[in-house]
Design a protein around this motif. Structure first.
Motif, PDB file in Angstrom:
ATOM      1  N   ILE A 164      -0.061  12.333   5.268  1.00 42.77           N
ATOM      2  CA  ILE A 164      -1.430  11.866   5.519  1.00 42.77           C
ATOM      3  C   ILE A 164      -2.436  12.917   5.046  1.00 42.77           C
ATOM      4  CG2 ILE A 164      -3.087  11.240   7.319  1.00 42.77           C
ATOM      5  CD1 ILE A 164      -0.848   9.903   8.826  1.00 42.77           C
ATOM      6  N   MET A 165      -2.139  14.176   5.360  1.00 39.17           N
ATOM      7  CA  MET A 165      -3.016  15.264   4.920  1.00 39.17           C
ATOM      8  C   MET A 165      -3.026  15.343   3.396  1.00 39.17           C
ATOM      9  SD  MET A 165      -4.978  17.149   6.518  1.00 39.17           S
ATOM     10  CE  MET A 165      -6.177  18.316   5.905  1.00 39.17           C
ATOM     11  N   LEU A 166      -1.829  15.234   2.791  1.00 43.27           N
ATOM     12  CA  LEU A 166      -1.744  15.256   1.326  1.00 43.27           C
ATOM     13  C   LEU A 166      -2.560  14.126   0.726  1.00 43.27           C
ATOM     14  CD1 LEU A 166       2.049  15.965   0.633  1.00 43.27           C
ATOM     15  CD2 LEU A 166       0.113  17.400  -0.043  1.00 43.27           C
ATOM     16  N   GLY A 167      -2.435  12.931   1.309  1.00 45.93           N
ATOM     17  CA  GLY A 167      -3.171  11.766   0.816  1.00 45.93           C
ATOM     18  C   GLY A 167      -4.667  11.990   0.883  1.00 45.93           C
ATOM     19  N   PHE A 168      -5.111  12.593   1.996  1.00 49.63           N
ATOM     20  CA  PHE A 168      -6.534  12.861   2.163  1.00 49.63           C
ATOM     21  C   PHE A 168      -7.017  13.897   1.150  1.00 49.63           C
ATOM     22  CE2 PHE A 168      -9.910  15.449   4.179  1.00 49.63           C
ATOM     23  CZ  PHE A 168     -10.906  14.481   4.210  1.00 49.63           C
ATOM     24  N   LEU A 169      -6.296  15.022   1.054  1.00 52.12           N
ATOM     25  CA  LEU A 169      -6.718  16.094   0.145  1.00 52.12           C
ATOM     26  C   LEU A 169      -6.669  15.645  -1.309  1.00 52.12           C
ATOM     27  CD1 LEU A 169      -5.021  19.213   1.801  1.00 52.12           C
ATOM     28  CD2 LEU A 169      -7.455  18.602   1.802  1.00 52.12           C
ATOM     29  N   GLY A 170      -5.576  14.938  -1.665  1.00 50.42           N
ATOM     30  CA  GLY A 170      -5.428  14.468  -3.045  1.00 50.42           C
ATOM     31  C   GLY A 170      -6.553  13.541  -3.445  1.00 50.42           C
ATOM     32  N   GLY A 200      -8.151   7.189   0.792  1.00 49.69           N
ATOM     33  CA  GLY A 200      -6.933   7.990   0.758  1.00 49.69           C
ATOM     34  C   GLY A 200      -6.325   8.172   2.134  1.00 49.69           C
ATOM     35  N   LEU A 201      -7.205   8.486   3.080  1.00 52.53           N
ATOM     36  CA  LEU A 201      -6.761   8.690   4.462  1.00 52.53           C
ATOM     37  C   LEU A 201      -6.161   7.396   5.014  1.00 52.53           C
ATOM     38  CD1 LEU A 201      -6.890  11.087   6.372  1.00 52.53           C
ATOM     39  CD2 LEU A 201      -9.044  10.202   7.271  1.00 52.53           C
ATOM     40  N   LEU A 202      -6.875   6.302   4.772  1.00 53.11           N
ATOM     41  CA  LEU A 202      -6.422   4.996   5.256  1.00 53.11           C
ATOM     42  C   LEU A 202      -5.096   4.615   4.610  1.00 53.11           C
ATOM     43  CD1 LEU A 202      -7.869   2.895   7.165  1.00 53.11           C
ATOM     44  CD2 LEU A 202      -8.216   1.564   5.079  1.00 53.11           C
ATOM     45  N   ILE A 212       0.576   3.457   5.346  1.00 56.11           N
ATOM     46  CA  ILE A 212       1.930   3.473   4.792  1.00 56.11           C
ATOM     47  C   ILE A 212       2.877   4.295   5.659  1.00 56.11           C
ATOM     48  CG2 ILE A 212       3.289   4.275   2.810  1.00 56.11           C
ATOM     49  CD1 ILE A 212       1.546   1.562   2.655  1.00 56.11           C
ATOM     50  N   THR A 213       2.330   5.390   6.221  1.00 59.56           N
ATOM     51  CA  THR A 213       3.161   6.228   7.069  1.00 59.56           C
ATOM     52  C   THR A 213       3.541   5.495   8.358  1.00 59.56           C
ATOM     53  OG1 THR A 213       1.968   8.116   6.175  1.00 59.56           O
ATOM     54  CG2 THR A 213       3.336   8.528   8.096  1.00 59.56           C
ATOM     55  N   ILE A 214       2.593   4.715   8.866  1.00 57.04           N
ATOM     56  CA  ILE A 214       2.834   4.011  10.129  1.00 57.04           C
ATOM     57  C   ILE A 214       3.693   2.769   9.906  1.00 57.04           C
ATOM     58  CG2 ILE A 214       1.723   2.721  12.009  1.00 57.04           C
ATOM     59  CD1 ILE A 214      -0.750   4.641  11.437  1.00 57.04           C
ATOM     60  N   SER A 215       3.388   2.019   8.857  1.00 50.34           N
ATOM     61  CA  SER A 215       4.070   0.735   8.664  1.00 50.34           C
ATOM     62  C   SER A 215       4.634   0.583   7.257  1.00 50.34           C
ATOM     63  CB  SER A 215       3.105  -0.419   8.956  1.00 50.34           C
ATOM     64  OG  SER A 215       3.712  -1.634   8.625  1.00 50.34           O
ATOM     65  N   GLU A 216       5.919   0.832   7.123  1.00 50.23           N
ATOM     66  CA  GLU A 216       6.554   0.762   5.813  1.00 50.23           C
ATOM     67  C   GLU A 216       6.587  -0.637   5.193  1.00 50.23           C
ATOM     68  OE1 GLU A 216      10.757   1.951   5.335  1.00 50.23           O
ATOM     69  OE2 GLU A 216      10.252   0.850   3.532  1.00 50.23           O
TER      70      GLU A 216
END
Ligand SMILES: [Zn+2]
Length: 260
Positions: A7-13, A195-197, A202-206
């Motif tokens: 999630i952090m990677l997604g936000f920063l990226g 990005g955060l969303l 995706i992390t919560i619900s595959e």
């Protein structure tokens, strides 16, 4: 980087990718505006990157993800098709529903019409930055650094000419250099939200993965066809625009295969 959560990677990226909008618009601050032909070439490049990103970084991974979940032959393709159409429809609807009356009724004449067109373009750029951020977030969320990095680089690259296009069109409407740059920079700040969303969902619900990937692709495809390509063809530089598209397409394809 592997110690950071997806999630952090997604936000920063997506934050870095979104910031490239502000970077691309910097020439405007110094009054150095590339020629229309150069801008059409670079915006064509953006369209090519987005086109390749839609297919290679979003639609193909969406199909792969769906194929892992459903044994039925037709189900993965059907899911991806529906999700693409939903993504396209969502942006079309937003384009339709956003309040533009302010521009159409406020002033009359050709000046008002061109101001309205510029703002429609800016709104479309801002709207499609959301799914771009979503795509980067989903990429990191689904597949860590190898899934997100090609998207973050590709989306970041194509944000630069988009930011420039926004700033230059505002300058043309009489906005000051700083305001034109500031508004262009703001259009990119939708990306970390997406990005955060994207990474979060995706992390919560595959099971949502194929839907999210293909939806983001559909939203991008709509903007490519409805805003970006027409914009690059309005001033007679179709050849340059298509050359830019070809370069963007192969670069994004290469990035995706090489880094993905
Ligand atoms: Zn874009």
């Amino acid at each position: 980087m592997d110690t950071l959560s997806p999630i952090m990677l997604g936000f920063l990226g997506s934050l870095v990718a979104g910031s490239m909008t502000a970077v691309g618009a910097i020439p405007v601050l110094f009054g150095r505006i590339p020629s229309r032909a150069t801008r059409d070439l670079s915006l064509g490049f953006a369209a090519g990157v987005m086109l390749a990103a839609s297919f290679f970084s979003l639609i193909i991974p969406a199909l792969d993800a769906a194929e892992m979940r459903y044994v039925n032959e037709a189900a993965p393709a059907a899911i991806v098709c529906v999700a693409i159409l939903l993504g396209m429809g969502a942006v079309a609807l937003m384009n339709e529903k956003l309040p533009h009356e302010h521009f159409s009724t406020g002033r009359e004449g050709p000046k008002a019409a061109s101001l309205r067109r510029v703002w429609l373009f800016i709104i479309a750029i801002t709207i499609h930055n959301f799914p771009e951020g979503l795509a980067v977030g989903v990429g990191f969320g689904a597949d860590g650094v190898s899934g997100g990095m090609p998207l973050a680089i590709g989306i970041g690259l194509q944000n630069a000419p988009e930011g420039l296009a926004v700033a230059v069109s505002l300058l043309g409407e009489g906005y000051s250099k700083v305001r034109a740059w500031g508004i262009a920079a703001l259009t990119g700040m939708v990306e970390p939200i997406g990005g955060l969303l994207g990474a979060g969902i995706i992390t919560i619900s595959e099971p949502l993965l194929p839907w999210g990937l293909a939806f983001a692709a559909g939203a991008m495809l709509y903007v490519i066809s409805h805003e970006i390509i027409p914009e690059t063809h309005r001033s007679g530089h179709q050849n340059k625009a298509t050359l830019g598209l070809a370069i963007g397409l192969v670069i994004m394809l290469f990035l995706d295969v090489w880094l993905g």
